[in-house]
Motif scaffolding. Structure first.
Motif, PDB file in Angstrom:
ATOM      1  N   LEU A 198       0.829  -1.206   0.000  1.00 39.56           N
ATOM      2  CA  LEU A 198       0.000   0.000   0.000  1.00 39.56           C
ATOM      3  C   LEU A 198       0.865   1.259   0.000  1.00 39.56           C
ATOM      4  O   LEU A 198       0.570   2.233  -0.694  1.00 39.56           O
ATOM      5  N   ALA A 199       1.941   1.217   0.766  1.00 37.18           N
ATOM      6  CA  ALA A 199       2.842   2.370   0.795  1.00 37.18           C
ATOM      7  C   ALA A 199       3.401   2.612  -0.604  1.00 37.18           C
ATOM      8  O   ALA A 199       3.526   3.755  -1.050  1.00 37.18           O
ATOM      9  N   GLY A 200       3.717   1.532  -1.321  1.00 39.72           N
ATOM     10  CA  GLY A 200       4.210   1.678  -2.688  1.00 39.72           C
ATOM     11  C   GLY A 200       3.159   2.252  -3.618  1.00 39.72           C
ATOM     12  O   GLY A 200       3.455   3.049  -4.511  1.00 39.72           O
ATOM     13  N   LYS A 201       1.914   1.852  -3.388  1.00 35.96           N
ATOM     14  CA  LYS A 201       0.840   2.378  -4.243  1.00 35.96           C
ATOM     15  C   LYS A 201       0.616   3.871  -3.979  1.00 35.96           C
ATOM     16  O   LYS A 201       0.436   4.654  -4.894  1.00 35.96           O
ATOM     17  N   ILE A 202       0.658   4.249  -2.704  1.00 35.61           N
ATOM     18  CA  ILE A 202       0.384   5.652  -2.343  1.00 35.61           C
ATOM     19  C   ILE A 202       1.550   6.563  -2.730  1.00 35.61           C
ATOM     20  O   ILE A 202       1.364   7.618  -3.298  1.00 35.61           O
ATOM     21  N   PHE A 203       2.767   6.120  -2.395  1.00 34.15           N
ATOM     22  CA  PHE A 203       3.958   6.952  -2.635  1.00 34.15           C
ATOM     23  C   PHE A 203       4.703   6.328  -3.808  1.00 34.15           C
ATOM     24  O   PHE A 203       5.532   5.441  -3.608  1.00 34.15           O
ATOM     25  N   ARG A 204       4.443   6.794  -4.993  1.00 36.63           N
ATOM     26  CA  ARG A 204       4.903   6.068  -6.169  1.00 36.63           C
ATOM     27  C   ARG A 204       6.417   5.928  -6.273  1.00 36.63           C
ATOM     28  O   ARG A 204       6.920   5.090  -6.994  1.00 36.63           O
ATOM     29  N   ASP A 205       7.147   6.753  -5.548  1.00 33.18           N
ATOM     30  CA  ASP A 205       8.610   6.668  -5.625  1.00 33.18           C
ATOM     31  C   ASP A 205       9.186   5.524  -4.809  1.00 33.18           C
ATOM     32  O   ASP A 205      10.394   5.280  -4.849  1.00 33.18           O
ATOM     33  N   LEU A 206       8.363   4.886  -4.038  1.00 33.18           N
ATOM     34  CA  LEU A 206       8.868   3.966  -3.022  1.00 33.18           C
ATOM     35  C   LEU A 206       9.008   2.555  -3.603  1.00 33.18           C
ATOM     36  O   LEU A 206       8.015   1.933  -3.948  1.00 33.18           O
TER      37      LEU A 206
END
Lengths: 550, 550
Positions: A198-206
């Motif tokens: 989810l963090a990857g989806k929200i923060f696309r740079d991650l």
């Protein structure tokens, strides 16, 4: 208000009601007595660095601005607040209903900056009724963000620059948002990625990565659990299971060792499904007896099919010892391949084994990182969960939000505990840099006063101890604050995570090593200007009652 | 699927993507090899009680069920997952898009139950592809919830049953949701309320309270900051400021003591706006020199107007000493009022001072609560923040989610660390109660086996140590698990927070005191049935490789 779209907080729970009730009852009292429009200045700062260290990385600013931009009290909020304040006059709720944050101005330190105690991270100017209402949310958004970023930065320093650091903490995080925030701020602090989808989806740079768990290995109990259809075993013309079994024979692995056939089937099936990202978890049964060997055979089969296995993960046991054993096995096998031990033309497979990395992931913290480095562990990447995301060594940063000025007059808060006395007045903070580029100290100056100038000698004083003074002639003067929110809008552009991360690493590069070191670091000084010192001393003399002992 | 409305997670971040990437890549591998429909059983449990204690309160179940009921992968989720698995076959995403949780069945311990290591808190039966995908979110939702509830329960035990406990931690919590979850679960564990307004809005049973902060006091610098309009000072015909000043004279407070006039103005204005909930924060300048005395005068003025002040809050200094001083001042003044020292007919005001309570709120944790109780501190209520919500003494609970059965066959996970070995097979857990109502031990039995019976002697064994055995003849047998989720829906009704809280307190009342005590508590035993012991030993003999030392 402009009709532009406003940025929203990442977590939909963030809004005016994410606050302590006393903010509402104070706002009501101000409003009731028509003092809510009195101008005040609040400063948000901390008194002590976390983790027994002498530095902190400031983070959370972007979310603070999102909160401010979207600050609106909804009808359902109002309906609920009426139940909490049944005696309040209706006009108060009309005021709340119409309120937005456009009347406050916020100055802040740049997100990702290395900061020290007493420096205002945010300075909020505005009508006291509104500025008071912002306290709890701003603290919530800064405290944990800065804590995790600092924790990640410390782990990066401990692991060294060449090691990959991956955040694996979602399952142990303090709630869903504890997990998502931790993933984001660990990256800012110097991690390379997260397992949190989810963090990857929200923060696309991650960057998001991961391999498989023990359950995947357990779910395969024997070679009967290899893919049932022969075609499913073939990758670029190579039957991976068959090729791996052949390697098992050639490498002499059957002799003596108890290879686990379920684990073997699991590695084969996982590698077939994920040939470009195959990392094997090798400790489900025994790292040395079966895990590493099963991996090597499957990795070599993959290499024959033209794919490179990525490596292994070790999640229990003696990580120093097991990582060295793994490295040695990979390199020795590669040497043998190069030497032609397993026939001519096999040397081309050696490189893929040499490149295999070892990930360690069991209960890692800063001390374990330092210790494993000392022991020469051959770990190329760490997966760090609990200690990173919950900041086990110190799970809270103690930022406070204090009124420092009202109606243009500095104001003081004394305390039964001397360390809690507030330095009065709106303050700017300047970082004074020496001739060799070294950070000398930070200097607090009343915001309305002039900045210290390059090449001019300035007297810097300890705020409370009159014996501690220094003359500083800075070669460079950095003003730490800039306006970030004004007229209801963000000032300037928001930074993406990669920029933040790069800036944070550059910042850490500018701090003296003795300030950063894990053991007995040197405190970095935050001083006050001579004028501020005199003002503070006067105020203390006037307001601090002299205790009567009878 | 039924067309009924499903319950949603409290935090909108909770959903299928709140997970570790390896769950997705494992699910893909299962799907790719057509093994995703193989039936598996996972158990969620912990290995060690938190906080050096010997008990844990299970919480988070309601949110787990909300997560399961609403489990759907959205189109934007799919679009993002495609970027993470660029080589995956399209059919996998079709499968994910159509997936819901209706094929899993979950058995669980009742939320609020006191539980011990090794007992499965959740048991998830279902196709392995789906059941695997649930791991991270379920762990995230149970770990922190159970940790905070346990922490709150320990603080309740330390403070005693008569003390009011208020959760004040939002500003230091690990993110917005860390705060909201903590408010909710602190209540379940035995707190009386929270300062968190949003938590009160979301969970309607949760009492919200609070007073004012230091900034409110600082924002009033002199008597000039009393309400400007005379009418605003009048409450039920009494001019509160004037009446309080008159009391100041009568009580002799001007003599010697340096009463702070700004603090006085702040108390008056706050009391006028909030006459039914007036709690004064008395440590902005000095508790003894000014805070308590200003409070007493305003409280007496309020009493003249027919309102009862609630009390004072002390947020710094020696809480034992200061609370006793406060209590003594209130009671001595009340005695004097009763005795007619301040004129006849004033005795009616005495009762309101006697009822005033003392709230303490600075850096309170379990040890401070115990110590203040030992010292006979006169604290009636505690406001507890950081230590409660971040669980400073141990900020993570280590629940794990382990595959224990596949295709109806128990399966084993060994480990380099013996304590991490999983007890194979789906298991029921029975609490065996003795003749005097005391909890004897918890017994793990294969789920398909018969329950132990009341009055029948049953052999209970340590799972790994063959020398530790006990015969138990239970007078009562409690089955800890019940189905909670089936066919995509919650089984039974969800409990409200007050029911949960009451159940949790009853549960704590049933546990032996030596298990609950803070110092050197006695471990409570979780045993296995004789059949399970034999099965486990056989499996260990078969699968644990004998290390070769050469």
């Amino acid at each position: 208000m402009a009709a532009m779209t406003t940025s929203q907080p990442t977590n939909p729970l963030v809004g005016p009601l994410l606050t302590d009730f006393y903010q509402i009852s104070m706002a009501y009292s101000y409003w009731r007595h028509k003092r809510h429009e009195v101008e005040g200045v609040f400063e948000l700062y901390f008194r002590q660095n976390p983790f027994g260290g002498e530095f902190t990385v400031f983070a959370g600013l972007d979310e603070c601005i999102r909160y401010l931009e979207s600050f609106r009290v909804t009808d359902t909020d109002i309906a609920y607040l009426r139940t909490l304040l049944p005696r309040a006059e209706p006009g108060f709720f009309d005021w709340l209903r119409a309120l937005d944050a456009s009347d406050v101005t916020v100055h802040a330190v740049r997100e990702g900056t290395v900061v020290f105690p007493k420096c205002p991270l945010l300075r909020v100017h505005g009508p006291i009724g509104l500025a008071q209402l912002l306290e709890t949310s701003l603290l919530n958004l800064v405290n944990f963000a800065s804590l995790v970023t600092t924790n990640a930065a410390r782990m990066r320093l401990a692991a060294g620059p060449d090691c990959r650091l991956l955040e694996f903490g979602l399952r142990r995080a303090q709630g869903p948002d504890g997990g998502v925030s931790a993933s984001r701020y660990a990256f800012v602090g110097g991690f390379d990625g997260t397992s949190n989808v989810l963090a990857g989806k929200i923060f696309r740079d991650l960057p998001v990565s991961g391999t498989h768990g023990h359950s995947y290995v357990q779910a395969h109990r024997s070679r009967e659990d290899l893919p049932a259809i022969a075609a499913d075993c073939i990758l670029n013309g190579v039957d991976i299971a068959e090729a791996a079994l052949q390697w098992r024979g050639e490498l002499g692995y059957e002799e003596g060792a108890a290879l686990h056939e379920g684990e073997f089937a699991a590695f084969v099936s996982y590698a077939l499904a994920n040939p470009t990202t195959f990392v094997a978890l090798v400790d489900t049964y025994s790292v040395l007896d079966t895990g590493l060997r099963n991996f090597v055979t499957v990795a070599l089969a993959l290499a024959e099919a033209g794919f490179e296995a990525k490596g292994v993960r070790i999640d229990s046991g003696d990580l120093a010892y097991l990582s060295k054993e793994a490295r040695q096995l990979f390199d020795r096998t590669a040497d043998d391949l190069d030497a032609g031990t397993y026939g001519a033309g096999r040397g081309s497979l050696a490189e893929s084994l040499r490149k295999c990395y070892v990930v360690a992931s069991n209960d890692i913290n800063e001390r374990v990182l330092l210790s494993l480095r000392d022991q020469g562990a051959k770990v190329d990447a760490y997966g760090i969960g609990t200690h990173l995301v919950t900041c086990q060594a110190q799970p809270a940063l103690g930022c406070v939000y204090k009124l420092v000025e009202i109606s243009g007059e500095p104001c003081l808060k004394l305390s039964q505990e001397p360390g809690k006395t507030t330095i009065p007045g709106a303050k700017a903070c300047y970082r004074l840099v020496g001739a060799r580029g070294q950070m000398l100290l930070d200097l607090l100056v009343p915001a309305a006063h002039a900045a210290p100038e390059v090449g001019e000698r300035v007297l810097c004083r300890h705020p409370f101890d009159s014996s501690k003074r220094a003359y500083v002639t800075p070669s460079r003067v950095l003003e730490l604050h800039a306006p970030v929110f004004e007229g209801g809008r963000r000032v300037g552009a928001s930074e993406n995570l990669r920029e933040l991360r790069a800036y944070c690493q550059r910042q850490l590069g500018e701090v003296r090593e003795d300030v950063l070191r894990p053991l007995n670091p040197t405190p970095y000084k935050t001083s006050v200007s001579a004028e501020l010192f005199s003002f503070l001393q006067d105020a203390l003399q006037r307001h601090q009652p002299i205790t009567e002992l009878t």
